[in-house]
Motif scaffolding. Structure first.
Motif, short mmCIF file in Angstrom:
data_model
loop_
_atom_site.label_atom_id
_atom_site.label_comp_id
_atom_site.label_asym_id
_atom_site.label_seq_id
_atom_site.Cartn_x
_atom_site.Cartn_y
_atom_site.Cartn_z
N TRP A 136 -5.42 10.46 3.29
CA TRP A 136 -5.25 10.09 4.70
C TRP A 136 -6.41 10.57 5.57
O TRP A 136 -6.38 10.36 6.79
CB TRP A 136 -3.94 10.69 5.23
N ASP A 170 0.86 -1.18 0.00
CA ASP A 170 0.00 0.00 0.00
C ASP A 170 0.90 1.23 0.00
O ASP A 170 1.47 1.60 1.02
CB ASP A 170 -0.91 0.00 1.23
N GLU A 226 -0.30 4.18 2.46
CA GLU A 226 -0.01 3.98 3.87
C GLU A 226 1.49 3.96 4.13
O GLU A 226 1.95 4.41 5.18
CB GLU A 226 -0.66 2.67 4.34
N HIS A 227 2.26 3.43 3.17
CA HIS A 227 3.71 3.34 3.36
C HIS A 227 4.34 4.73 3.45
O HIS A 227 5.34 4.93 4.14
CB HIS A 227 4.34 2.56 2.20
N LYS A 246 3.30 7.22 5.02
CA LYS A 246 3.19 7.80 6.35
C LYS A 246 4.46 7.58 7.18
O LYS A 246 4.90 8.46 7.92
CB LYS A 246 1.99 7.20 7.09
N ASN A 294 -8.40 5.56 16.15
CA ASN A 294 -7.74 4.28 15.99
C ASN A 294 -7.54 3.64 17.36
O ASN A 294 -8.10 4.08 18.35
CB ASN A 294 -6.40 4.44 15.27
#
Length: 612
Positions: free
Chosen positions: A483, A421, A424-425, A427, A502
């Motif tokens: 995001w 991904d 997401e990577h 981040k 989260n």
């Protein structure tokens, strides 16, 4: 005393008295085979009571040498002989280039001008010692090592010279080149003896393979997983032990996925931008058994290739190169490109290794697991292999090779199963400029420097604060939107949403829903954010012909001309989507692309456009 002159049929020589009283014996020996000049054999006899007798004996001996053709027939230099040797010998193209480089950089400048008649063992061994002292052949005085031989302005890459010796294997290679040339010179009667046979080169270096550890191999494969095709290339390099050129030369017809075998017969030789397909190093074909996991890797790679071919409306040929990425039967991947890409990967992981050492890794793991040396040598195409039967095809493609394949896969790291991904990577490991900008703004939002409901940084703010281009600012805003950290809509200023709920943030601690505070009914000034509020089309402006460049992740992938209104966002959106569809297909991610609109005459940039 007698003076001998040339006869009608052949040279009989002459004896002349020198001013010192010594006698000079001179015999005509024909014409130089290289320079075509007259060649004489000469010997000086010191003055004395027996000088005339000794001179006569010397004359007879020299005449006899001429008649028996036991004299050097040329005054050529060592460099000239080696040039003729390289041009005449049957050499592999890579070996020929290596010899020519050594002749040009080392042999010719140091000993290339020495005549073959005066070459001796001492000169050769002194040359080898000089190579082991400094490869630049410095004279010991202070000098500067420049980063390039061309004219340039020196920077930190130019510094004081430090002597670096050549490797012993390189010096030995030059010794074998000189020895081979002199042996050929003896056969050609250019020289009487091969002085290199008595010279002593540096001892052969002891084998010291330094493969990556199993943990490092796992890190390398995990890091390569973001590109499944690159991951498959490295996986096959580890399991098969094939050389990089052999991997680049693999075609789909060389793989039998049903039987689980791989046939290695060709390799790709690269010289600059020229790629040549030739036979393998040992000029033999070898068949390698593949384990079930490696077969699965190749099946997944083939399915991706079939899907790509289907989208392009073509048929995947069995002659297509496996790792070309172009579905081409004529354009193989470049071995140097694979080496450079692997070097960047391991440098990022802080692992000191090279692509060729994956071959060492495979051999080490097999031998450590107890596989016999003959089987390992057969899989790797080693010429010796430990036994003479290793050269026989049926001797090693057998049950032992099947056990070798099963043993190796048991020691391979697990393949990642979760798709990579990229969003997401970014981040945790931002690499491109726009990812770094977005990650920095994300950290400010998580640190509550930017509170939910507050105006988010605009394109102009990002360009001013981070000193980046409009395209980079556009992609940074688009990444923040993916995001779910900012909210954008036409006619409204972008606002901060805050960090998502989260596991580490309870629902009671979650940030409140954003409230628009930009005037009546949340409306913002339409001129305050040019990124979100694209200008409306000016109907009074007539479309003009412009040069349009399609950029994918900052790189130009397509250039065309179009008659468009550069201020009409809707029209630019249609042009962008159409260009992406023609270039990458309907499934491409539009967020990775942008348009540059330029004037056709001056190439002046008018606007950069991206949509989210």
């Amino acid at each position: 005393m007698a003076t001998y002159t040339r006869s009608k049929t052949r040279a009989r020589g002459s004896i002349d008295v020198l001013a010192s009283g010594a006698l000079r014996v001179r015999v005509f020996a024909g014409y130089d085979t290289v320079t075509k000049k007259r060649l004489y054999l000469t010997e000086i006899i010191p003055a004395g009571p027996d000088a005339e007798t000794l001179a006569e004996k010397a004359r007879v001996r020299l005449v006899h040498d001429v008649d028996e053709r036991r004299h050097p027939r040329t005054t050529a230099t060592l460099g000239q002989l080696i040039e003729k040797h390289i041009a005449t010998a049957e050499l592999d193209p890579g070996t020929r280039r290596l010899y020519q480089r050594d002749l040009r950089n080392h042999i010719q400048p140091r000993i290339g001008k020495i005549s073959l008649a005066s070459l001796d063992v001492h000169q050769l061994e002194s040359f080898y010692a000089e190579l082991r002292r400094c490869r630049a052949h410095c004279n010991g005085s202070a000098q500067v090592d420049h980063r390039t031989p061309r004219e340039h302005t020196c920077d930190e890459r130019c510094g004081p010279h430090r002597c670096q010796p050549l490797q012993a294997s390189t010096v030995r290679s030059m010794h074998f080149l000189i020895s081979g040339a002199l042996s050929r010179g003896v056969r050609w009667k250019w020289v009487s003896v091969n002085a290199a046979q008595a010279a002593e080169p540096p001892p052969a270096p002891k084998p010291n393979p330094d493969p990556p550890t199993a943990a490092d191999a796992a890190r390398i494969l995990n890091a390569a997983w973001q590109d499944p095709d690159w991951h498959a290339f490295l996986w096959l390099a580890m399991t098969s032990g094939a050389r990089r050129g052999e991997l680049c030369a693999l075609r789909w017809k060389h793989v039998d996925l049903e039987r689980g075998t791989l046939t290695v017969r060709y390799t790709i030789d690269q010289h600059g931008a020229t790629l040549t397909e030739k036979l393998t190093k040992d000029h033999q074909r070898r068949q390698i058994a593949l384990d079930l996991e490696t077969v699965a890797v190749l099946e997944a790679l083939r399915q991706r290739s079939l899907d790509t071919a289907s989208k392009l409306g073509i048929t995947l040929s069995l002659d297509a190169y496996i790792f070309s990425g172009l579905l081409s039967t004529t354009t193989p991947p470049q071995p140097d490109t694979c080496t450079q890409r692997y070097g960047r990967l391991v440098k990022r992981l802080n692992i000191a290794t090279s692509l060729h050492k994956l071959r060492h890794y495979s051999a080490t793991e097999l031998i450590s697991a107890g596989v016999d040396v003959r089987t390992v040598g057969g899989r790797f195409g080693h010429a010796g292999g430990g036994t003479t039967t290793l050269k026989v095809y049926a001797a090693w493609v057998a049950e032992a090779d099947q056990r070798a394949a099963a043993t190796l896969i048991g020691r391979m790291p697990e393949r990642p199963t979760v798709p990579f991904d990229k969003v997401e990577h970014a981040k945790t490991d931002p690499r491109t400029p726009y990812e770094q900008v977005a990650a920095d703004i994300r950290s400010r939002i998580l640190a509550r420097e930017l509170l939910p409901g507050q105006p988010a940084p605009t394109q102009l703010d990002i360009r001013s604060q981070y000193e980046v281009s409009a395209g980079t600012a556009n992609r940074a805003v688009g990444l923040l939107k993916k995001w779910h950290l900012i909210s954008t809509s036409r006619g409204r200023r972008a606002t901060v949403l805050g960090p998502p709920v989260n596991a580490s943030i309870s629902r009671s601690e979650a940030p409140p829903e954003p409230k628009l505070q930009d005037g009546p009914e949340g409306m913002a000034d339409p001129d305050s954010d040019p990124l979100i509020n694209a200008p409306k089309a000016d109907t009074s402006t007539r479309p003009e012909l412009h040069e349009v460049r399609l950029l994918e992740l900052g790189s130009v992938v397509k250039v065309f001309t179009a008659q468009i209104d550069s201020s009409d966002a809707n029209q630019l959106t249609r042009v962008l989507r159409g260009a992406i569809r023609r270039h990458r297909g309907p499934d491409a991610d539009i967020d990775d692309f942008e348009l540059e609109v330029r004037r056709t005459d001056s190439q002046e940039l008018i606007t950069t456009f991206a949509t989210f």
